[in-house]
Motif scaffolding. Sequence first.
Motif, PDB file in Angstrom:
ATOM      1  N   GLY A   1       0.671  -1.286  -0.136  1.00 50.09           N
ATOM      2  CA  GLY A   1      -0.333   0.004   0.019  1.00 50.09           C
ATOM      3  C   GLY A   1       0.892   1.167   0.135  1.00 50.09           C
ATOM      4  N   ASN A   2       1.598   1.406   1.031  1.00 48.66           N
ATOM      5  CA  ASN A   2       2.608   2.717   1.286  1.00 48.66           C
ATOM      6  C   ASN A   2       3.666   2.663  -0.258  1.00 48.66           C
ATOM      7  OD1 ASN A   2       3.899   0.340   2.086  1.00 48.66           O
ATOM      8  ND2 ASN A   2       5.339   1.749   3.132  1.00 48.66           N
ATOM      9  N   ILE A   3       4.028   1.579  -0.610  1.00 52.51           N
ATOM     10  CA  ILE A   3       4.787   1.574  -1.762  1.00 52.51           C
ATOM     11  C   ILE A   3       3.994   2.230  -3.045  1.00 52.51           C
ATOM     12  CG2 ILE A   3       6.468   0.332  -3.334  1.00 52.51           C
ATOM     13  CD1 ILE A   3       7.459   1.013  -0.702  1.00 52.51           C
ATOM     14  N   ILE A   4       2.837   1.686  -3.238  1.00 50.23           N
ATOM     15  CA  ILE A   4       2.022   2.091  -4.537  1.00 50.23           C
ATOM     16  C   ILE A   4       1.676   3.354  -4.405  1.00 50.23           C
ATOM     17  CG2 ILE A   4      -0.286   0.862  -3.809  1.00 50.23           C
ATOM     18  CD1 ILE A   4      -0.475   0.400  -6.673  1.00 50.23           C
ATOM     19  N   GLY A   5       1.299   3.988  -3.353  1.00 49.75           N
ATOM     20  CA  GLY A   5       1.159   5.234  -2.910  1.00 49.75           C
ATOM     21  C   GLY A   5       2.113   6.415  -3.222  1.00 49.75           C
ATOM     22  N   SER A   6       3.157   5.924  -2.840  1.00 51.20           N
ATOM     23  CA  SER A   6       4.436   6.649  -2.839  1.00 51.20           C
ATOM     24  C   SER A   6       4.845   6.789  -4.526  1.00 51.20           C
ATOM     25  CB  SER A   6       5.726   6.089  -2.499  1.00 51.20           C
ATOM     26  OG  SER A   6       5.429   6.167  -0.716  1.00 51.20           O
ATOM     27  N   ALA A   7       4.938   5.596  -4.942  1.00 49.85           N
ATOM     28  CA  ALA A   7       4.998   5.421  -6.754  1.00 49.85           C
ATOM     29  C   ALA A   7       3.987   6.333  -7.525  1.00 49.85           C
ATOM     30  CB  ALA A   7       4.875   3.911  -7.107  1.00 49.85           C
ATOM     31  N   MET A   8       2.688   6.548  -7.254  1.00 51.68           N
ATOM     32  CA  MET A   8       1.629   7.140  -7.510  1.00 51.68           C
ATOM     33  C   MET A   8       2.118   8.651  -7.604  1.00 51.68           C
ATOM     34  SD  MET A   8      -1.652   5.130  -6.320  1.00 51.68           S
ATOM     35  CE  MET A   8      -2.731   6.324  -6.933  1.00 51.68           C
TER      36      MET A   8
ATOM     37  N   GLY B   1       5.195   9.734  -8.040  1.00 50.54           N
ATOM     38  CA  GLY B   1       6.318   9.713  -8.505  1.00 50.54           C
ATOM     39  C   GLY B   1       7.508   9.486  -7.796  1.00 50.54           C
ATOM     40  N   MET B   2       7.515   9.060  -6.696  1.00 53.61           N
ATOM     41  CA  MET B   2       8.527   8.268  -5.963  1.00 53.61           C
ATOM     42  C   MET B   2       9.099   7.006  -6.699  1.00 53.61           C
ATOM     43  SD  MET B   2       8.084   9.191  -1.835  1.00 53.61           S
ATOM     44  CE  MET B   2       9.755   8.715  -1.450  1.00 53.61           C
ATOM     45  N   PRO B   3      10.781   6.912  -6.643  1.00 56.14           N
ATOM     46  CA  PRO B   3      11.199   5.812  -7.515  1.00 56.14           C
ATOM     47  C   PRO B   3      10.951   4.483  -6.891  1.00 56.14           C
ATOM     48  CG  PRO B   3      12.728   6.889  -6.225  1.00 56.14           C
ATOM     49  CD  PRO B   3      11.565   7.584  -5.917  1.00 56.14           C
ATOM     50  N   PHE B   4       9.991   3.963  -7.061  1.00 52.15           N
ATOM     51  CA  PHE B   4       9.714   2.382  -6.574  1.00 52.15           C
ATOM     52  C   PHE B   4       9.034   1.631  -7.445  1.00 52.15           C
ATOM     53  CE2 PHE B   4       8.937   4.827  -2.305  1.00 52.15           C
ATOM     54  CZ  PHE B   4      10.483   4.579  -1.605  1.00 52.15           C
ATOM     55  N   LYS B   5       9.371   0.396  -7.571  1.00 56.49           N
ATOM     56  CA  LYS B   5       8.740  -0.596  -8.384  1.00 56.49           C
ATOM     57  C   LYS B   5       8.202  -1.679  -7.611  1.00 56.49           C
ATOM     58  CE  LYS B   5       8.864   1.564 -12.497  1.00 56.49           C
ATOM     59  NZ  LYS B   5       9.257   2.905 -11.525  1.00 56.49           N
ATOM     60  N   ILE B   6       6.823  -2.017  -7.945  1.00 56.35           N
ATOM     61  CA  ILE B   6       6.373  -3.373  -7.488  1.00 56.35           C
ATOM     62  C   ILE B   6       6.645  -4.553  -8.299  1.00 56.35           C
ATOM     63  CG2 ILE B   6       4.385  -4.794  -6.871  1.00 56.35           C
ATOM     64  CD1 ILE B   6       3.026  -1.988  -5.944  1.00 56.35           C
ATOM     65  N   LEU B   7       7.680  -5.418  -7.826  1.00 57.44           N
ATOM     66  CA  LEU B   7       8.088  -6.512  -8.708  1.00 57.44           C
ATOM     67  C   LEU B   7       6.832  -7.813  -8.968  1.00 57.44           C
ATOM     68  CD1 LEU B   7      11.704  -6.817  -7.666  1.00 57.44           C
ATOM     69  CD2 LEU B   7      10.645  -5.203  -9.347  1.00 57.44           C
ATOM     70  N   ALA B   8       6.178  -8.040  -7.689  1.00 59.32           N
ATOM     71  CA  ALA B   8       5.256  -9.041  -7.818  1.00 59.32           C
ATOM     72  C   ALA B   8       4.217  -8.801  -6.741  1.00 59.32           C
ATOM     73  CB  ALA B   8       6.068 -10.296  -7.773  1.00 59.32           C
TER      74      ALA B   8
ATOM     75  N   VAL C   1       6.564  -7.841  -3.434  1.00 67.49           N
ATOM     76  CA  VAL C   1       7.777  -7.753  -3.391  1.00 67.49           C
ATOM     77  C   VAL C   1       8.068  -6.524  -4.033  1.00 67.49           C
ATOM     78  CG1 VAL C   1       9.992  -8.647  -3.954  1.00 67.49           C
ATOM     79  CG2 VAL C   1       8.275 -10.063  -3.297  1.00 67.49           C
ATOM     80  N   ALA C   2       8.964  -5.296  -3.386  1.00 70.84           N
ATOM     81  CA  ALA C   2       9.045  -4.132  -4.008  1.00 70.84           C
ATOM     82  C   ALA C   2      10.583  -3.660  -3.869  1.00 70.84           C
ATOM     83  CB  ALA C   2       7.973  -3.037  -3.579  1.00 70.84           C
ATOM     84  N   VAL C   3      11.119  -2.514  -4.577  1.00 71.73           N
ATOM     85  CA  VAL C   3      12.407  -2.175  -4.497  1.00 71.73           C
ATOM     86  C   VAL C   3      12.412  -0.933  -5.114  1.00 71.73           C
ATOM     87  CG1 VAL C   3      12.956  -3.331  -6.851  1.00 71.73           C
ATOM     88  CG2 VAL C   3      14.742  -3.028  -5.078  1.00 71.73           C
ATOM     89  N   THR C   4      13.686  -0.031  -4.887  1.00 69.76           N
ATOM     90  CA  THR C   4      13.733   1.253  -5.415  1.00 69.76           C
ATOM     91  C   THR C   4      14.210   0.929  -6.907  1.00 69.76           C
ATOM     92  OG1 THR C   4      15.918   1.054  -4.790  1.00 69.76           O
ATOM     93  CG2 THR C   4      14.586   2.230  -3.195  1.00 69.76           C
TER      94      THR C   4
ATOM     95  N   ARG D   1       4.949  -0.495 -11.274  1.00 65.26           N
ATOM     96  CA  ARG D   1       5.558  -1.866 -11.295  1.00 65.26           C
ATOM     97  C   ARG D   1       6.405  -2.158 -12.430  1.00 65.26           C
ATOM     98  NH1 ARG D   1       0.082  -4.955 -14.116  1.00 65.26           N
ATOM     99  NH2 ARG D   1       0.696  -4.427 -16.323  1.00 65.26           N
ATOM    100  N   ASP D   2       7.072  -3.339 -12.435  1.00 69.62           N
ATOM    101  CA  ASP D   2       8.067  -3.682 -13.322  1.00 69.62           C
ATOM    102  C   ASP D   2       7.886  -5.174 -13.321  1.00 69.62           C
ATOM    103  OD1 ASP D   2      10.242  -4.600 -14.697  1.00 69.62           O
ATOM    104  OD2 ASP D   2      11.509  -2.863 -14.507  1.00 69.62           O
ATOM    105  N   LEU D   3       7.450  -5.630 -14.392  1.00 73.29           N
ATOM    106  CA  LEU D   3       7.324  -7.132 -14.248  1.00 73.29           C
ATOM    107  C   LEU D   3       8.242  -8.262 -14.962  1.00 73.29           C
ATOM    108  CD1 LEU D   3       3.289  -7.370 -14.917  1.00 73.29           C
ATOM    109  CD2 LEU D   3       4.564  -6.998 -12.814  1.00 73.29           C
ATOM    110  N   THR D   4       9.463  -7.226 -15.385  1.00 72.47           N
ATOM    111  CA  THR D   4      10.556  -8.019 -16.194  1.00 72.47           C
ATOM    112  C   THR D   4      10.774  -9.239 -15.410  1.00 72.47           C
ATOM    113  OG1 THR D   4      10.956  -5.908 -17.375  1.00 72.47           O
ATOM    114  CG2 THR D   4      12.439  -7.949 -17.557  1.00 72.47           C
TER     115      THR D   4
END
Length: 318
Positions: A83-90, A92-99, A210-213, A305-308
Motif C-alpha cells: 500500500g505505502n509503496i504503490i501510493g508513493s510510486a503514484m 512519482g517516487m522511484p519505487f517498483k512493485i515486482l510481484a 515484493v518491491a524495491v527502489t 510496477r516492473d514485471l520483467t
Amino acid sequence: MKTVRFFLILMLLWGVAPSFASAADKVIISYSSRSYAFLPAQVAVAKGFYKDENLEPLLIQMRSQVTVPALMSGEVHYTLSFGNIIGSAMQGMPFKILAVLTDKPLHSIVARPEIKSINDLRGKRIGSQRIGGSDHLAAEAILQAKGLDLKEVQFMTLGGDEPVRVEMLRKGLVDAICTVPPGPVRLAREGYNILGGPKDLKIGSPISAVAVTDTRLKNNRDETKRVLRATLRGLRFMHERKEETIQIMVRWLSQTPDVARDSYDSILPSFSLDGSTVDKTYEFAIDSRNATVRTDKPIPLAQVRDLTLLREVQKELR
C-alpha cells in the motif's frame, strides 16, 4: 594435492572459509506486521530458499510510514509492503512493485455479538488503523461487495496495531473492525460475528508484494532477481505443502495447530499462485488511493510496477 587438501581441512576445522568460497549476500527485507500477508517470506527463510540463492536475509518488522525513507536511504533493501509503496510510486517516487503476494485482502469484517449481518452495520462504527490503510480499504471493498453504501457506516481512526483495534472492539468503543487471520477465528470463538471476508471479493487491493527502489533494481539486478525467486518459491510452497506450512505458521505466530489450520484454509484463496495478478487489481488499488494521494493525473501501470524479473523467474520455476 595432499598439501592443499591438508590446509583445506585445517581451515574448516578452524572455522575459516576458503578464499574461493563466496560469502552470502546480506539483504534487509522489511515487512509491516506479523501477519499472514507476509508468510511467503517466512516460509522461504524456514525452508532455506534464500540460502539456496546465496543470500543471508534479515527480515525486520517496520511500520509502513518508516519503510519509504528507509528504502530511499538504503537502510532497507527490499520491502514486502504494497500500500505505502504503490501510493508513493503514484506520487512519482522511484519505487517498483515486482510481484504481488496477496492479490486481494486477507481481511474479514468482525462485529460485536449483537450485530448479525452486514445490514446491521448501518449507522454503526467501524474501527480502522487509518483512512486509506489496508484494513480500511478492505472493509470498503467488502461492504460494497455485500451491497452496503459506504455513507451508511462511520469509519473511526484508531491507530495502533491490530491487538489495539481488537481490544477497542471488546470494550465496545467500536461496533466492528476489519482484521486478518487468525483474528477472525479467535474472535468468532469468543462469540463475535464474521460478516464478510475474502470470499466475498472478486477483486481488491493487495496488501503484500515484493518491491524495491528503481536504483537497486538497476544496479543490483541479479541480487533482486534472487530475492524475488526465493520469495516466490516460498509462495509456491504455501500452496503445495499445507501441513508443512501450517507448522511454520504455528512456530512463527505462536499459534495452536487448530487455529493455524483454520487460518490456512481462509487465507490461501487471497494469495497469488505465482506472484502475478490481473491488471484490474492494480487499477483497483490505484483508483482506491487517488483521493488520499491527491492526484488527478492518470497513473500508468508502468509507473508503479516492473514485471520483467517476475516473468523471467516464473519461466525458470516452471
